[in-house]
Scaffold this active site. Structure first.
Site, PDB file in Angstrom:
ATOM      1  N   LEU A   1      -9.694  -1.274   3.366  1.00 35.54           N
ATOM      2  CA  LEU A   1      -9.189  -0.214   2.476  1.00 35.54           C
ATOM      3  C   LEU A   1     -10.053  -0.120   1.202  1.00 35.54           C
ATOM      4  CD1 LEU A   1      -5.472  -0.810   1.945  1.00 35.54           C
ATOM      5  CD2 LEU A   1      -6.393   1.287   3.042  1.00 35.54           C
ATOM      6  N   ASP A   2     -10.424   0.861   1.012  1.00 35.27           N
ATOM      7  CA  ASP A   2     -11.419   1.087  -0.320  1.00 35.27           C
ATOM      8  C   ASP A   2     -10.618   0.898  -1.519  1.00 35.27           C
ATOM      9  OD1 ASP A   2     -11.920   4.592  -0.401  1.00 35.27           O
ATOM     10  OD2 ASP A   2     -10.132   3.342  -0.326  1.00 35.27           O
ATOM     11  N   ALA A   3     -11.264   0.639  -2.697  1.00 37.30           N
ATOM     12  CA  ALA A   3     -10.874   0.087  -3.673  1.00 37.30           C
ATOM     13  C   ALA A   3      -9.612   0.912  -4.530  1.00 37.30           C
ATOM     14  CB  ALA A   3     -11.888  -0.027  -4.812  1.00 37.30           C
TER      15      ALA A   3
ATOM     16  N   SER B   1      -7.586   2.821  -2.755  1.00 38.95           N
ATOM     17  CA  SER B   1      -6.511   3.118  -1.981  1.00 38.95           C
ATOM     18  C   SER B   1      -5.594   1.799  -2.055  1.00 38.95           C
ATOM     19  CB  SER B   1      -6.702   3.279  -0.510  1.00 38.95           C
ATOM     20  OG  SER B   1      -8.255   3.815  -0.441  1.00 38.95           O
TER      21      SER B   1
ATOM     22  N   GLN C   1     -10.764   6.231   4.466  1.00 40.97           N
ATOM     23  CA  GLN C   1     -10.128   6.630   3.454  1.00 40.97           C
ATOM     24  C   GLN C   1     -10.722   8.038   2.738  1.00 40.97           C
ATOM     25  OE1 GLN C   1     -10.287   3.078   3.143  1.00 40.97           O
ATOM     26  NE2 GLN C   1      -8.470   3.488   4.540  1.00 40.97           N
TER      27      GLN C   1
END
Lengths: 325, 422
Positions: free
Chosen positions: A101-103, A105, A236
């Site tokens: 999950l990127d930062a 999200s 994402q």
């Protein structure tokens, strides 16, 4: 031979999921979990030191001649095995991360410890779908499709109704279904394709373009709206782009305010551990719960084989993995 | 080569009783190289260029030395090539011989090619019957490696190291620092370590903290006692009470290694830059003694950030620092992030933040989640004049379950559910 630390480690090995808060890099989350697990492992009572028999010379006064047996046997602990000298028993543990999950999200993040990493690999090689909740806002377009980016364009959104939005979503879903059939590598006019479709197994195997298998709007209050998405192989950033494209299709603009993952394969929000529950005891509990629920659903699906819904297809595909486990 | 080895051994304190294989002799010379006292002398003296005429000399001297020892020893003078024995006296003084095997071993002795002439020594068969006393005085060569990356090979044989482990010093952490391991091995417990532990006890440090202090600052064991005394006296002359000095030393052990002038400069710096009275400066330093040891640049930068970026006035900064000295060493980015959220999103004015500076010391995520929960419940009210006021301090300090029940008036399960919707 198994020390209390090793016994505890056996309990920690497995899969569990964690709720990653927004604004934090996933590596930091993985790091904090690893630190808290290590802390618990090294806090277990250590083994008593092994002892060794050594012959010590008794202190002899000067007057006596240095002869005769003046040695005594004493059983002394071997200090080279002391934890302050050898270091802690566990110095690092392998904690693997599922789909990243990127930062910016938030949401369910699957983690695996020790032997669980192999199961994690198998899980992600099968076809796993994920559920997301996307919060969007009409009226602006930015360069990275999120509300923190540089604004590129502004537009009105007064003309957008829920009806139009639903139409656009239906069109998008149709396009995605076509892509799904295309990537499933099966001739559409064969019996095999029909059988696979009945069981819901149509779909890309392994890496492919991101495909949205389900898309609907759950909340509409201009300028804000919320979408629920089920997808495969996504990132994402792609989901934010989808929001942006929806805005474009409606002849307006939209940005994505938040991406939140509510389900990753068989792991849902209910099983996810929040920040205060990242200690080892909670992790052990979560792993145990997941294992028992998996066993239960395994016996259930054996009774009802022909359910083409999304949930059970993933469970079915996860079944051969579980037998290996 | 044999003669060079014998010469070394003669001038060293240990006696080699056996004539062994050339390889083991070389091992012994390498170990003996490292005897610090007079080691350089030994090497200078044994610059043997042509060893032939010295061979007989050294052998005679060797024999003379041997006769000084008890008769029991003579039977073990020369043995077969297979036996290699070393004398190892069990006294602690001899551990010093293995002082610095971790130092790079210098192969300074140029060994000329010479035949090992074993004729002169008496030959004893290994199968000969010997008396019990002789059996007892046979010593086994130790298995201590000459060089090692870890202290665990030496801990059982070294009295200093064993006593340090019993005190609670974390040798594993210390051996990872360069040169600290060899320094610890060189120390003698009775002459080096014990007086300093007694000194620490005299100034009032609790015995259970000794392990922590030595783990943090092993160089306190090499600092001279008069320096240590002068530094403690300086702190007491600055009107720190003796209990406070003891607690400062135990929390920031590096204070003992700083010169008096440096400590004085730092105290002056804090007093001048914060413009505080002497008693307030003392209060801050007593609460965070690390300030005396850390570098001063980050502190200056933090103060500039507070003044310019965050916009606090001087008296507000003073109040913040007196209440929460940790702000001086906090991360600038985190500090600005928290302030930005509290001031701009929670709409708390400067004077309220200055009144409750604990908020600047907290984890950002915690403040954000709790504020959002209160906002969702409609209870986010931080103005003391209006009803249902929630103080910032309480918001930040109290643990989660008390926060849920008292401030938010909700269940902990609800708070977890809410966190999962953020």
């Amino acid at each position: 031979m198994a020390t209390p630390a090793i016994r505890m480690f056996r309990k920690i090995e497995g899969l569990f999921c964690v709720y990653k808060p927004a604004g934090v890099h996933w590596k930091l989350v993985r790091g904090s979990i690893e630190t808290s697990l290590l802390k618990a492992l090294n806090a277990t009572p250590s083994q008593p030191l092994p002892t060794e028999v050594r012959f010590l010379a008794l202190p002899v006064s000067e007057a006596e001649a240095p002869k005769g047996l003046t040695l005594s046997a004493a059983s002394m602990p071997v200090l080279s095995k002391h934890p302050l000298v050898t270091g802690p028993e566990f110095q690092n543990i392998k904690v693997g991360v599922g789909h990243r999950l990127d930062a910016s999200s938030s949401g369910v993040l699957v983690l695996a410890v020790g032997n669980g990493n192999k199961v994690l690999n198998n899980l992600y090689n099968t076809r796993v779908t994920r559920d997301y909740t996307l919060e969007g806002e009409f009226g602006t377009a930015t360069d990275d499709f999120s509300h923190t980016g540089r604004i590129v364009e502004r537009s009105t959104y007064g003309h957008i109704t829920k009806d139009k939005l639903e139409r656009v979503l239906a069109m998008l879903q149709g396009a995605n279904q076509k892509a799904l059939l295309l990537y499933s590598n099966v001739d559409m006019r064969s019996q095999e394709a029909y059988e696979m479709a009945v069981r819901g197994l149509l779909g890309p195997d392994g890496k492919s373009l991101p495909i949205l298998t389900g898309l609907r709007c759950i909340h509409f209050e201009p300028p804000n709206f919320t979408l629920e998405v089920q997808c495969i192989n996504e990132t994402q950033k792609y989901l934010r782009k989808v929001v942006h494209e929806i805005g474009l299709e409606l002849r307006s603009t939209a940005v994505c305010r938040g991406v939140r993952r509510t389900r990753d394969g068989p792991f849902t929000l209910q099983d996810a551990l929040t920040r205060d529950h990242w200690a080892a005891s909670d992790v052990i509990q979560a792993i145990g719960k997941k294992r028992s629920s998996k066993k239960k659903s395994k016996t259930q699906t054996k009774d009802s084989p022909l359910q083409p819904s999304e949930e059970t297809t993933t469970v079915n595909q996860v079944k051969p993995v579980r037998e290996q486990q | 080569m044999a003669s060079s080895c014998t010469q070394l051994c003669l001038q060293g304190r240990n006696l080699l009783r056996s004539k062994a294989v050339a390889r083991t002799w070389q091992y012994n010379t390498q170990v003996r190289h490292c005897i610090t006292r007079g080691s350089s002398k030994i090497l200078n003296d044994c610059s043997i260029n042509n060893g032939n005429h010295t061979t007989t000399q050294t052998r005679q001297r060797w024999k003379q030395q041997l006769f000084c020892y008890s008769d029991l020893a003579t039977k073990h003078l020369a043995t077969e090539a297979l036996e290699n024995k070393n004398v190892e006296e069990t006294s602690t003084a001899d551990v010093v011989a293995y002082k610095s095997p971790l130092l790079p071993i210098r192969d300074a002795v140029s060994v000329p090619n010479m035949p090992l002439d074993l004729d002169a020594a008496a030959e004893v068969s290994a199968l000969e019957l010997i008396s019990e006393e002789e059996a007892v005085s046979i010593t086994v060569p130790s298995d201590i490696p000459p060089a090692s990356i870890s202290l665990k090979d030496y801990v059982d044989k070294s009295e200093t190291l064993s006593k340090l482990v019993q005190l609670g010093v974390d040798l594993w952490k210390l051996e990872q620092r360069p040169n600290v391991g060899s320094m610890l091995l060189k120390l003698d417990f009775n002459t080096d370590v014990a007086p300093r532990l007694l000194f620490l006890k005299d100034i009032g440090v609790d015995e259970s903290r000794f392990g922590h202090i030595i783990t943090e600052n092993p160089f306190v064991l090499t600092e001279s006692l008069e320096n240590l005394h002068s530094r403690v006296n300086f702190l007491e002359s600055q009107k720190f009470s003796s209990e406070i000095v003891a607690s400062m030393v135990s929390r920031a052990p590096y204070i003992l290694n700083f010169t008096v002038k440096r400590l004085d400069n730092r105290m002056g710096f804090y007093q001048q830059i914060l413009k505080l009275s002497a008693s307030n400066t003392r209060h801050i330093l007593a609460r965070l003694p690390r300030l005396l040891c850390c570098s001063l640049e980050p502190v200056k930068e933090n103060l500039k950030v507070c003044e310019m970026e965050l916009g606090f006035k001087e008296n507000e900064i003073q109040h913040i620092v007196i209440t929460v000295p940790k702000v001086l060493t906090a991360n600038k980015r985190k500090l600005t992030q928290i302030f930005d959220f509290v001031h701009n999103t929670m709409k708390v004015p400067h004077d309220l933040i200055a009144k409750f500076p604990q908020v600047l010391n907290c984890r950002f995520m915690r403040i954000r989640e709790r504020h959002q929960f209160l906002e969702y419940l409609g209870k986010a009210q931080y103005n003391p004049d209006l009803p249902n006021y929630i103080s910032l301090e309480r918001l930040v300090i109290i643990p989660n379950d008390i926060f849920c029940t008292e401030l938010a008036l909700a269940k902990s399960a609800d708070f977890s559910l809410f966190q999962k919707t953020l």
